[in-house]
Design a protein around this motif. Structure first.
Motif, PDB file in Angstrom:
ATOM      1  N   ASN A 150       0.843  -1.193   0.000  1.00  0.00           N
ATOM      2  CA  ASN A 150       0.000   0.000   0.000  1.00  0.00           C
ATOM      3  C   ASN A 150       0.880   1.246   0.000  1.00  0.00           C
ATOM      4  O   ASN A 150       1.515   1.565   1.008  1.00  0.00           O
ATOM      5  CB  ASN A 150      -0.903  -0.018   1.230  1.00  0.00           C
ATOM      6  N   GLU A 151       0.913   1.958  -1.101  1.00  0.00           N
ATOM      7  CA  GLU A 151       1.837   3.090  -1.225  1.00  0.00           C
ATOM      8  C   GLU A 151       1.554   4.204  -0.224  1.00  0.00           C
ATOM      9  O   GLU A 151       2.438   5.016   0.075  1.00  0.00           O
ATOM     10  CB  GLU A 151       1.796   3.657  -2.640  1.00  0.00           C
ATOM     11  N   HIS A 152       0.344   4.280   0.297  1.00  0.00           N
ATOM     12  CA  HIS A 152       0.007   5.342   1.234  1.00  0.00           C
ATOM     13  C   HIS A 152       0.115   4.904   2.704  1.00  0.00           C
ATOM     14  O   HIS A 152      -0.130   5.726   3.600  1.00  0.00           O
ATOM     15  CB  HIS A 152      -1.406   5.853   0.972  1.00  0.00           C
ATOM     16  N   ALA A 153       0.457   3.669   2.968  1.00  0.00           N
ATOM     17  CA  ALA A 153       0.524   3.177   4.343  1.00  0.00           C
ATOM     18  C   ALA A 153       1.580   3.945   5.131  1.00  0.00           C
ATOM     19  O   ALA A 153       2.647   4.289   4.618  1.00  0.00           O
ATOM     20  CB  ALA A 153       0.835   1.690   4.367  1.00  0.00           C
ATOM     21  N   ARG A 154       1.280   4.200   6.395  1.00  0.00           N
ATOM     22  CA  ARG A 154       2.221   4.927   7.258  1.00  0.00           C
ATOM     23  C   ARG A 154       3.536   4.170   7.392  1.00  0.00           C
ATOM     24  O   ARG A 154       4.610   4.762   7.356  1.00  0.00           O
ATOM     25  CB  ARG A 154       1.577   5.151   8.640  1.00  0.00           C
ATOM     26  N   TYR A 155       3.472   2.873   7.577  1.00  0.00           N
ATOM     27  CA  TYR A 155       4.678   2.043   7.677  1.00  0.00           C
ATOM     28  C   TYR A 155       4.563   0.871   6.730  1.00  0.00           C
ATOM     29  O   TYR A 155       3.556   0.170   6.711  1.00  0.00           O
ATOM     30  CB  TYR A 155       4.891   1.545   9.109  1.00  0.00           C
ATOM     31  N   ARG A 156       5.616   0.638   5.957  1.00  0.00           N
ATOM     32  CA  ARG A 156       5.612  -0.434   4.959  1.00  0.00           C
ATOM     33  C   ARG A 156       6.811  -1.367   5.103  1.00  0.00           C
ATOM     34  O   ARG A 156       6.878  -2.389   4.435  1.00  0.00           O
ATOM     35  CB  ARG A 156       5.624   0.176   3.560  1.00  0.00           C
ATOM     36  N   GLY A 157       7.751  -1.010   5.942  1.00  0.00           N
ATOM     37  CA  GLY A 157       8.973  -1.797   6.069  1.00  0.00           C
ATOM     38  C   GLY A 157       8.750  -3.133   6.750  1.00  0.00           C
ATOM     39  O   GLY A 157       7.712  -3.360   7.379  1.00  0.00           O
ATOM     40  N   PRO A 158       9.708  -4.039   6.631  1.00  0.00           N
ATOM     41  CA  PRO A 158       9.565  -5.382   7.213  1.00  0.00           C
ATOM     42  C   PRO A 158       9.354  -5.330   8.728  1.00  0.00           C
ATOM     43  O   PRO A 158       9.891  -4.455   9.415  1.00  0.00           O
ATOM     44  CB  PRO A 158      10.898  -6.052   6.874  1.00  0.00           C
ATOM     45  N   LEU A 159       8.572  -6.253   9.219  1.00  0.00           N
ATOM     46  CA  LEU A 159       8.310  -6.370  10.653  1.00  0.00           C
ATOM     47  C   LEU A 159       8.225  -7.844  10.994  1.00  0.00           C
ATOM     48  O   LEU A 159       7.521  -8.597  10.317  1.00  0.00           O
ATOM     49  CB  LEU A 159       7.004  -5.666  11.030  1.00  0.00           C
ATOM     50  N   THR A 160       8.929  -8.269  12.025  1.00  0.00           N
ATOM     51  CA  THR A 160       8.920  -9.665  12.448  1.00  0.00           C
ATOM     52  C   THR A 160       8.288  -9.784  13.833  1.00  0.00           C
ATOM     53  O   THR A 160       8.138  -8.792  14.556  1.00  0.00           O
ATOM     54  CB  THR A 160      10.343 -10.233  12.500  1.00  0.00           C
ATOM     55  N   GLY A 218      -3.463  -2.956   5.444  1.00  0.00           N
ATOM     56  CA  GLY A 218      -2.486  -2.760   6.506  1.00  0.00           C
ATOM     57  C   GLY A 218      -3.110  -2.336   7.811  1.00  0.00           C
ATOM     58  O   GLY A 218      -2.479  -2.361   8.865  1.00  0.00           O
ATOM     59  N   GLY A 219      -4.403  -1.934   7.740  1.00  0.00           N
ATOM     60  CA  GLY A 219      -5.158  -1.640   8.950  1.00  0.00           C
ATOM     61  C   GLY A 219      -4.599  -0.474   9.750  1.00  0.00           C
ATOM     62  O   GLY A 219      -3.735   0.289   9.303  1.00  0.00           O
ATOM     63  N   GLY A 220      -5.091  -0.343  10.965  1.00  0.00           N
ATOM     64  CA  GLY A 220      -4.623   0.697  11.863  1.00  0.00           C
ATOM     65  C   GLY A 220      -3.253   0.409  12.432  1.00  0.00           C
ATOM     66  O   GLY A 220      -2.558   1.317  12.894  1.00  0.00           O
ATOM     67  N   LEU A 221      -2.845  -0.847  12.404  1.00  0.00           N
ATOM     68  CA  LEU A 221      -1.535  -1.202  12.948  1.00  0.00           C
ATOM     69  C   LEU A 221      -0.386  -0.761  12.059  1.00  0.00           C
ATOM     70  O   LEU A 221       0.741  -0.609  12.537  1.00  0.00           O
ATOM     71  CB  LEU A 221      -1.462  -2.712  13.191  1.00  0.00           C
ATOM     72  N   SER A 222      -0.655  -0.558  10.754  1.00  0.00           N
ATOM     73  CA  SER A 222       0.431  -0.147   9.865  1.00  0.00           C
ATOM     74  C   SER A 222       0.055   0.949   8.876  1.00  0.00           C
ATOM     75  O   SER A 222       0.911   1.720   8.470  1.00  0.00           O
ATOM     76  CB  SER A 222       0.970  -1.351   9.078  1.00  0.00           C
TER      77      SER A 222
END
Length: 390
Positions: free
Chosen positions: A186-196, A333-337
């Motif tokens: 999602n190009e407009h998502a606040r955070y797009r980087g990898p998360l584990t 990506g929801g509210g979490l991302s």
């Protein structure tokens, strides 16, 4: 239930939807965001402000810049003069509730075209403001002296769920990880980087057991959607998304009044939505679930009947909420991302519409016939659930 009292399943549709691409909007008034998203949603629907005779919003939180008469203020700013309006305030659940109320209003002939709108500057609001429910008189006197916050009340629920059912931080983290993976597209998502999972459980503890990445992002943004009778929608440019079922329920505001920290009013709002649509959890193909915190999603999955109580940890860990799983969730990506300006119900609804149209900016899943949207407000206080279909 007598036929005359049944929800008008499928007779009203969402015909236009638009989410603001803004995530940081310093110097922008929330009412300007309302104007932008209403214009975007109406353009998407092939309609104009002159067509709108119904309006629903709430703007009572400080980052939303309204107060008393907030709906009148927003309507004045954007140039609407509705003959039906609704400013029901259920926290984050308000805008899903507005959608259900608009369906009833259109069916009853109170309006023909209704817009539901939300705008807020949760990130860039210029003034400090307290958490909600901070009044030290009345019911608040029993909790305010102990300093509860939104995150600490949700943390109580998470702690109890872990105690009762053995749910782990790693299992809750799997929810945040999946939302981030969806947001990566999602190009407009606040955070797009990898998360584990390790990233989540090693991030700062905000209120035990909830870590930083168990909590939603804080953004500026907003969104709007347009409803009209399905019969009228056939003459409009976009594929209508029918409202098949709806339910709303209030539990409690004060956490000391919550009878069971592991179950919410979603159980009731979901049951009513299923009944109105003539469906059950086994029929739902995707869901947009309010993700203020990872525990909010976990409890909704159980309360909506997708997994037995106490088994959600293994359910999410096994990949059931992924785009290829049994129940894909929060595909943008929801509210979490992606986006959480303060209340996410309108944005979850918009993503449900986009997903069913084949327009999700995140994890698009083709050939879906329905999507459930469920939102939670307050301290697990009030909920609204809607089932959309094409």
């Amino acid at each position: 239930m007598p036929q005359s009292r049944r929800f008008p399943s499928g007779r009203v549709s969402i015909v236009g939807a638009y989410e603001s691409p803004r995530r940081k909007a310093p110097g922008i008034h929330p009412f300007q965001i309302h104007a932008e998203v209403i214009a975007g949603a109406l353009s998407d629907a092939g309609l104009s402000v002159a067509d709108v005779d119904g309006f629903a919003t709430t703007a009572t939180f400080p980052p939303e810049a309204g107060w008393q008469l907030s709906i009148a203020e927003v309507a004045e700013y954007v140039g609407l003069q509705p003959r039906w309006f609704d400013s029901t305030d259920l926290g984050g659940a308000a805008f899903v509730a507005h959608a259900g109320h608009a369906v009833a209003a259109i069916e009853a002939g109170l309006c023909e075209v209704a817009v539901v709108s939300y705008g807020a500057c949760g990130r860039s609001g210029p003034l400090p403001y307290p958490d909600y429910n901070t009044n030290a008189t009345g019911p608040g006197q029993w909790e305010v002296p102990f300093g509860p916050s939104t995150v600490s009340t949700y943390a109580l629920a998470a702690q109890r769920h872990m105690h009762e059912y053995g749910t782990t931080s790693e299992q809750l983290a799997a929810i945040a990880v999946q939302c981030r993976e969806n947001a990566s597209k999602n190009e407009h998502a606040r955070y797009r980087g990898p998360l584990t999972v390790e990233d989540v459980v090693s991030s700062s503890m905000i209120s035990s057991p909830l870590h930083k990445f168990d909590c939603c992002v804080v953004t500026d943004s907003g969104g709007a959607f347009v409803l009209a009778a399905t019969e009228r929608a056939r003459d409009l440019p976009k594929r209508p998304v029918r409202v098949l079922g709806f339910g709303e329920a209030v539990g409690q505001v004060q956490m000391n009044q919550m009878p069971d920290f592991t179950s919410t009013a979603t159980k009731r709002s979901g049951a009513d939505a299923y009944a109105a649509a003539g469906m059950g959890p086994q029929d739902i193909q995707a869901a947009q679930l309010y993700d203020s915190f990872t525990i909010t999603v976990a409890m909704a999955l159980e309360d909506l009947g997708f997994v037995p109580k106490g088994e959600v940890g293994g359910y999410v860990q096994d990949g059931n909420i992924a785009p290829t799983g049994r129940l894909p969730i929060n595909t943008d990506g929801g509210g979490l991302s992606s986006n959480h300006p303060g209340r996410r119900g309108a944005l979850a609804t918009i993503e449900g519409v986009r997903l069913l149209r084949g327009e999700s900016p995140g994890a698009q899943i083709d050939s879906l016939e329905n999507c459930l949207v469920s939102a939670t407000g307050g301290s697990l206080s009030a909920t609204a659930t809607m089932i959309l279909g094409v």
